[in-house]
Design an enzyme around this catalytic site. Structure first.
Site, PDB file in Angstrom:
ATOM      1  N   LEU A 492       0.833  -1.209   0.000  1.00  0.00           N
ATOM      2  CA  LEU A 492       0.000   0.000   0.000  1.00  0.00           C
ATOM      3  C   LEU A 492       0.862   1.251   0.000  1.00  0.00           C
ATOM      4  O   LEU A 492       0.470   2.293  -0.478  1.00  0.00           O
ATOM      5  CB  LEU A 492      -0.898   0.012   1.230  1.00  0.00           C
ATOM      6  CG  LEU A 492      -1.995  -1.055   1.272  1.00  0.00           C
ATOM      7  CD1 LEU A 492      -2.667  -1.041   2.625  1.00  0.00           C
ATOM      8  CD2 LEU A 492      -3.017  -0.802   0.182  1.00  0.00           C
ATOM      9  N   GLY A 493       2.047   1.142   0.588  1.00  0.00           N
ATOM     10  CA  GLY A 493       2.910   2.307   0.648  1.00  0.00           C
ATOM     11  C   GLY A 493       4.124   2.016   1.502  1.00  0.00           C
ATOM     12  O   GLY A 493       4.209   0.977   2.154  1.00  0.00           O
ATOM     13  N   GLY A 494       5.057   2.923   1.469  1.00  0.00           N
ATOM     14  CA  GLY A 494       6.243   2.781   2.300  1.00  0.00           C
ATOM     15  C   GLY A 494       6.368   3.991   3.180  1.00  0.00           C
ATOM     16  O   GLY A 494       6.885   5.008   2.764  1.00  0.00           O
ATOM     17  N   GLY A 496       7.410   6.113   6.808  1.00  0.00           N
ATOM     18  CA  GLY A 496       8.715   6.399   7.371  1.00  0.00           C
ATOM     19  C   GLY A 496       9.288   5.241   8.165  1.00  0.00           C
ATOM     20  O   GLY A 496      10.476   5.133   8.333  1.00  0.00           O
ATOM     21  N   GLY A 498       8.523   1.835   7.760  1.00  0.00           N
ATOM     22  CA  GLY A 498       8.461   0.512   7.164  1.00  0.00           C
ATOM     23  C   GLY A 498       7.367   0.463   6.117  1.00  0.00           C
ATOM     24  O   GLY A 498       6.616   1.404   5.935  1.00  0.00           O
ATOM     25  N   SER A 499       7.286  -0.667   5.417  1.00  0.00           N
ATOM     26  CA  SER A 499       6.317  -0.784   4.340  1.00  0.00           C
ATOM     27  C   SER A 499       4.964  -1.287   4.861  1.00  0.00           C
ATOM     28  O   SER A 499       4.896  -1.985   5.862  1.00  0.00           O
ATOM     29  CB  SER A 499       6.828  -1.762   3.290  1.00  0.00           C
ATOM     30  OG  SER A 499       8.065  -1.320   2.819  1.00  0.00           O
ATOM     31  N   VAL A 500       3.915  -0.890   4.155  1.00  0.00           N
ATOM     32  CA  VAL A 500       2.560  -1.269   4.551  1.00  0.00           C
ATOM     33  C   VAL A 500       1.941  -2.148   3.466  1.00  0.00           C
ATOM     34  O   VAL A 500       2.065  -1.860   2.279  1.00  0.00           O
ATOM     35  CB  VAL A 500       1.678  -0.026   4.754  1.00  0.00           C
ATOM     36  CG1 VAL A 500       0.333  -0.413   5.342  1.00  0.00           C
ATOM     37  CG2 VAL A 500       2.372   0.976   5.637  1.00  0.00           C
ATOM     38  N   LYS A 514       1.697  -3.303   8.760  1.00  0.00           N
ATOM     39  CA  LYS A 514       2.925  -2.512   8.654  1.00  0.00           C
ATOM     40  C   LYS A 514       4.101  -3.324   9.167  1.00  0.00           C
ATOM     41  O   LYS A 514       4.116  -3.763  10.306  1.00  0.00           O
ATOM     42  CB  LYS A 514       2.757  -1.241   9.493  1.00  0.00           C
ATOM     43  CG  LYS A 514       3.926  -0.318   9.389  1.00  0.00           C
ATOM     44  CD  LYS A 514       3.556   1.076   9.887  1.00  0.00           C
ATOM     45  CE  LYS A 514       4.422   2.111   9.221  1.00  0.00           C
ATOM     46  NZ  LYS A 514       3.715   3.163   8.575  1.00  0.00           N
ATOM     47  N   ASP A 608       5.621  13.390  13.060  1.00  0.00           N
ATOM     48  CA  ASP A 608       5.725  13.277  11.602  1.00  0.00           C
ATOM     49  C   ASP A 608       4.382  13.568  10.932  1.00  0.00           C
ATOM     50  O   ASP A 608       3.895  12.774  10.133  1.00  0.00           O
ATOM     51  CB  ASP A 608       6.244  11.880  11.233  1.00  0.00           C
ATOM     52  CG  ASP A 608       6.845  11.842   9.834  1.00  0.00           C
ATOM     53  OD1 ASP A 608       7.033  12.919   9.237  1.00  0.00           O
ATOM     54  OD2 ASP A 608       7.126  10.737   9.330  1.00  0.00           O
TER      55      ASP A 608
END
Ligand SMILES: *[C@@H]1O[C@H](CO)[C@@H](O)[C@H](O)[C@H]1NC(C)=O
Ligand SMILES: *[C@@H]1O[C@H](CO)[C@@H](O)[C@H](O)[C@H]1NC(C)=O
Ligand SMILES: *[C@@H]1O[C@H](CO)[C@@H](O)[C@H](O)[C@H]1NC(C)=O
Ligand SMILES: *[C@@H]1O[C@H](CO)[C@@H](O)[C@H](O)[C@H]1NC(C)=O
Ligand SMILES: *[C@@H]1O[C@H](CO)[C@@H](O)[C@H](O)[C@H]1NC(C)=O
Ligand SMILES: *[C@@H]1O[C@H](CO)[C@@H](O)[C@H](O)[C@H]1NC(C)=O
Ligand SMILES: *[C@@H]1O[C@H](CO)[C@@H](O)[C@H](O)[C@H]1NC(C)=O
Ligand SMILES: *[C@@H]1O[C@H](CO)[C@@H](O)[C@H](O)[C@H]1NC(C)=O
Ligand SMILES: *[C@@H]1O[C@H](CO)[C@@H](O)[C@H](O)[C@H]1NC(C)=O
Ligand SMILES: *[C@@H]1O[C@H](CO)[C@@H](O)[C@H](O)[C@H]1NC(C)=O
Ligand SMILES: *[C@@H]1O[C@H](CO)[C@@H](O)[C@H](O)[C@H]1NC(C)=O
Ligand SMILES: *[C@@H]1O[C@H](CO)[C@@H](O)[C@H](O)[C@H]1NC(C)=O
Length: 810
Positions: A492-494, A496, A498-500, A514, A608
């Protein structure tokens, strides 16, 4: 009475004259002068000092240059002249100009180091220590031409202004090499070099094996593709130059009041640090490779790296450090040797095999054409030079050389290392079948008990997970999550940390999983922290459903948000978020943050906030994601900074000044994000016709001049917005990004203003905006007299008073 007074006067005089001779303040060594003992030269503005220093507890002395204004003990050394040739007695050694060169004479007056330059007029040659940390050789006091400069021979530190270069004519490089250990500045195994073809940086082991690359230089964004941290808008101005003669990379600092350096560390990591006067220590901004065990062969031959142990390196069972002294100094490069040598050929000697599991196959194996595992084993056993074998997928490999680059990994490659039987753990005594049987059965029983205990405790832990956290947090098994996410296939995305990945649980509910990178906490602390995050539930926060913690694998399982993250909507070219939705997202996000800051048991600073971390559910209701992770992952906030990516433009100035981070840092980031709600574009974006004014500054100017705020609105909305709300957002945004934390509102005030409960007065124009940089890398300076003061506001506490005053007078 008379005697002591005279003595006192004498002592005073003595110490006075000592001070004079030690620090006469000179920055130059001329033909008739020399440096010996404790004498030093100091650069003009007292930034750097040069003289003899001792590295750690060793008895060796080196000529080096250290930061004069940085008060660490021992001093922070930036450059070393005689890295490989130390002296023992600094009083009978001498640094002086001889025949047009700066040379170091040892105790017996032999030249052991020299600048080695050619100069025509050797009588007048001088050496000058400059304020940027460059030691230069010039043909005379009035000359500005450098016959030689230390910037061309960097040690492990890369100072602002120096170049890391590749000379296309000679093929030579200016590179950084690590120290051998913290007590030995001699060239270590790790070096940071420029690869002109790939337009990138490489870190090499022993100048040969590349184990890290920066990714190609991206000229538009001025950064290396794999190190976005390298450029935080506020401080560093990097540039890359490449022509037919040379390619190099250099950097400068926007503000001369910041002290910053790059080092190729003994750990094999390249690090960027900045000195923080408030905390009186070097603050780590980022380091690469991120994990210690990603450094090639960090533990030497037969040493194995484990990310979770301290020190990171351990010798394999049956091996011990080749040099315990170096090992204790965290210099693992010598590696490990067998406790008992393999007495090859002597039949009485008994060998066994130690089974290890390591990440990645060590280099330099030989393939043997044998049929099965037993044959593979006996081939290694019967070959004196064989150190290890591995049998996998019907392939037999043996190693006759050293095993390098070992790294603990339970799911890695299984290798059997030849060790003397008596050094193997379970077979201390192997001369009796009976003993073996007893040992075997005892082990079996112990294993069984352990297994049962493990199962029970795991079950209990799972129950604890389920019950203690308001019945909501589930402890998942890694394998189940692997299945749910189809082996982590749908990314789904990366973010800050780790990757999801998208996943579907057996009850057919959809989740976002995640995979955390570099968790620094121990197991117990991790669970405690996760349960804390689990208790935090609010309609504007993404709900944590569970977690998984198995060995190094740490995963968090969240509710899945079908509409993805806000940036995809806000900055999209094919859909436009209407004003009403934008405003609701602003309000919802504020509520989520109020909850984190004020309503939880322990206040949580998100650290963040940016559109990527605001997720939208099916109804476009905003949910703040990734809260609590800063604490979960970082030992301190500087570590958090190192793991944050794509965050430039949202960071509050105090991140760089070293004061403690408060919830007001989130307020700042929230404000920066509000500007983007208004414009529908990134604050840092640039229009086609050259650099445009930084949007937040435009807003501030429009507000102070009383112009129509509708001109600020995202043109795609065609003026369709509630003007009252628009004005409110503009004012709140400006209020949120005040330089001084105390001048920013609390999130609860923001919420009240947006709800219309509280009125917002005209906020002063934020000053630090003048430091912002757009994508074109031109710093946008503002010439209004009110904002032209200094660009160093956030690192100079003494100027706060005047700042506040003049801000109020706006
Ligand atoms: C060094 O000393 C010699 C004699 O003592 C003198 O002639 C010379 O001018 C001096 N050089 C410098 C650069 O001061
Ligand atoms: C130097 O030695 C002392 C005492 O042996 C020890 O406490 C200290 O940590 C050592 N310093 C370094 C830099 O190794
Ligand atoms: C000085 O250096 C020379 C040449 O390297 C060497 O032979 C000599 O032993 C050194 N003197 C001392 C006292 O270390
Ligand atoms: C110095 O001059 C000599 C002879 O002219 C030359 O061989 C040498 O490469 C020069 N060294 C440097 C550092 O320029
Ligand atoms: C590094 O390379 C050199 C040859 O370039 C070799 O002699 C040396 O043994 C290597 N060092 C290690 C630790 O392997
Ligand atoms: C950034 O560095 C480049 C190249 O050294 C220089 O031309 C430019 O002026 C610098 N920008 C600022 C704002 O210092
Ligand atoms: C380096 O020099 C060679 C010729 O000596 C040239 O072909 C090449 O383009 C140069 N490299 C760069 C990056 O300019
Ligand atoms: C490359 O070196 C040559 C010879 O020294 C010089 O004439 C030329 O200007 C240099 N090119 C650049 C781009 O600096
Ligand atoms: C060293 O080991 C790491 C895994 O720990 C692996 O990713 C890397 O490829 C290895 N390096 C080499 C050159 O084999
Ligand atoms: C692997 O073998 C090559 C060639 O024999 C040698 O140069 C290299 O140093 C070896 N590497 C290791 C890790 O032993
Ligand atoms: C041991 O194995 C290596 C690699 O296969 C081979 O070169 C060597 O000849 C073997 N030695 C003996 C004694 O068989
Ligand atoms: C065995 O090794 C050969 C070459 O060394 C390789 O091509 C082959 O894929 C390996 N077989 C398996 C099953 O990994």
């Amino acid at each position: 009475m008379w005697f002591p007074n005279t003595l006192m006067a004498f002592l005073l005089l003595l110490s006075f004259s000592l001070i004079i001779s030690l620090s006469s303040g000179a920055d130059t060594i001329t033909a008739n002068q020399s440096i010996s003992g404790d004498q030093t030269i100091i650069s003009k503005d007292e930034n750097f000092e040069l003289g003899f220093f001792k590295a750690g507890n060793s008895s060796n002395y080196y000529i080096g240059m250290w930061y004069k204004k940085v008060s660490t003990v021992p001093p922070t050394v930036a450059w070393v002249a005689n890295r490989e040739t130390p002296v023992l007695d600094r009083f009978s050694s001498e640094l002086k100009i001889t025949d047009g060169n700066l040379v170091l004479l040892n105790e017996s007056r032999s030249i052991i180091w020299s600048t080695g330059a050619n100069s025509s007029n050797s009588n007048t040659v001088i050496a000058v220590l400059l304020d940027d940390g460059n030691l230069v050789l010039r043909s005379g006091l009035n000359s500005n031409e450098n016959l030689w400069q230390s910037f061309d021979f960097p040690a492990h530190t890369w100072l602002p202004g120096a170049k890391l270069a590749y000379d296309n004519r000679t093929g030579s490089k200016k590179l950084l090499t690590s120290w051998k250990s913290t007590e030995d500045p001699a060239e270590g195994l790790f070096s940071l070099e420029l690869d002109p073809i790939g337009k990138q940086y490489l870190i090499k082991w022993n100048k040969t094996t590349v184990y890290w690359t920066s990714g190609a230089w991206n000229e538009r964004d001025k950064l290396f593709t794999l190190v976005p941290e390298m450029r935080l808008n506020y401080i560093y101005n990097f540039s890359y130059v490449s022509n037919e003669n040379e390619s190099y990379f250099t950097y400068s600092l926007y503000s001369t009041s910041i002290i910053s350096r790059f080092i190729m560390d003994v750990s094999g990591q390249v690090r960027q640090l900045s000195w923080l006067d408030n905390t009186r220590q070097w603050n780590l901004f980022w380091s690469q490779p991120r994990q210690q065990c990603e450094v090639y062969d960090i533990c030497g031959a037969f040493g194995s790296c484990s990310q979770t142990s301290l020190p990171f390196c351990n010798c394999l069972t049956g091996f011990s450090p080749r040099s315990q002294t170096n090992w204790d100094l965290n210099d693992f490069s010598d590696g490990c040797v067998r406790k008992t040598d393999l007495q090859c050929g002597r039949t009485s000697e008994k060998y066994g095999f130690l089974q290890i599991s390591t990440k990645g196959k060590p280099l330099n194996w030989t393939s043997l054409n044998v049929g099965n595992s037993e044959e593979c084993k006996s081939s290694c056993l019967s070959n004196c030079t064989c150190n290890a074998y591995s049998y996998a997928d019907n392939n037999c490999s043996i190693w006759v050389g050293d095993l390098l680059n070992l790294s603990d990994d339970n799911n890695g490659i299984v290798i059997n290392v030849k060790v003397a039987s008596k050094d193997l753990p379970s077979e201390k005594n192997n001369n009796g079948v009976i003993i073996g049987a007893i040992v075997g059965s005892v082990i079996a029983v112990v294993l069984l008990v352990c297994l049962i205990w493990f199962l029970i405790s795991r079950k209990r832990r799972r129950l604890i997970g389920k019950t203690s956290v308001e019945g909501s947090l589930v402890s998942f098994v890694y394998r189940d999550l692997q299945t749910a996410t189809k082996n982590f296939s749908e990314k789904l995305g990366g973010g800050g940390f780790g990757s999801v990945f998208k996943g579907t649980l057996p009850d057919s509910s959809v989740v976002a999983v995640k995979k955390l990178e570099s968790v620094s906490q121990g197991e117990k602390q991790f669970r405690t922290e996760v349960s804390t995050i689990g208790t935090i539930q609010h309609v504007n926060l993404v709900r944590l459903r569970g977690f998984c913690s198995e060995g190094n694998s740490k995963l968090l399982v969240y509710d899945y948000m079908p509409n993805g993250s806000l940036d995809a909507h806000l900055f999209s070219t094919d859909k436009v978020l209407d004003w009403k939705t934008r405003y609701q997202i602003a309000v919802g996000t504020a509520r989520g943050l109020v909850y984190l800051h004020e309503k939880c048991r322990d206040c949580i600073i998100h650290c963040d906030i940016k559109p990527e971390n605001i997720l939208l559910d099916a109804d476009l209701c905003p949910k703040v994601a990734d809260f609590g992770l800063a604490k979960l992952l970082g030992r301190d906030f500087s570590r958090v900074l190192t793991t944050m990516r794509g965050t430039r433009g949202y960071l509050a100035p105090e991140w760089l000044s070293g004061v403690a981070i408060t919830t007001k840092a989130d307020v700042y980031s929230y404000g920066m994000m509000l500007f983007e709600f208004i414009s529908g574009a990134r604050n840092s974006e640039q229009s086609e016709d050259g650099p445009k004014k930084f949007f937040p500054m435009r807003v501030a100017n429009t507000l102070t001049s009383g112009e129509d705020v509708v001109t600020l609105l995202d043109p795609r909305l065609h003026g369709e917005a509630n003007v009252e709300q628009l004005t409110k957002l503009c004012k709140v945004a400006c209020w949120c990004i005040q330089d001084e934390e105390e001048n920013r509102p609390a999130m609860s005030q923001v919420e009240q203003i947006l709800d219309g409960v509280l009125d917002v007065n005209m906020p002063p124009k934020p000053r630090s905006l003048q430091l912002f940089v757009d994508n074109n890398d031109d710093v946008v300076f503002f010439t209004e007299s009110s904002t032209s003061q200094s660009s160093q506001t956030h690192s100079n506490p003494s100027s706060h008073g005047s700042q506040v005053k003049s801000a109020a007078s706006l």
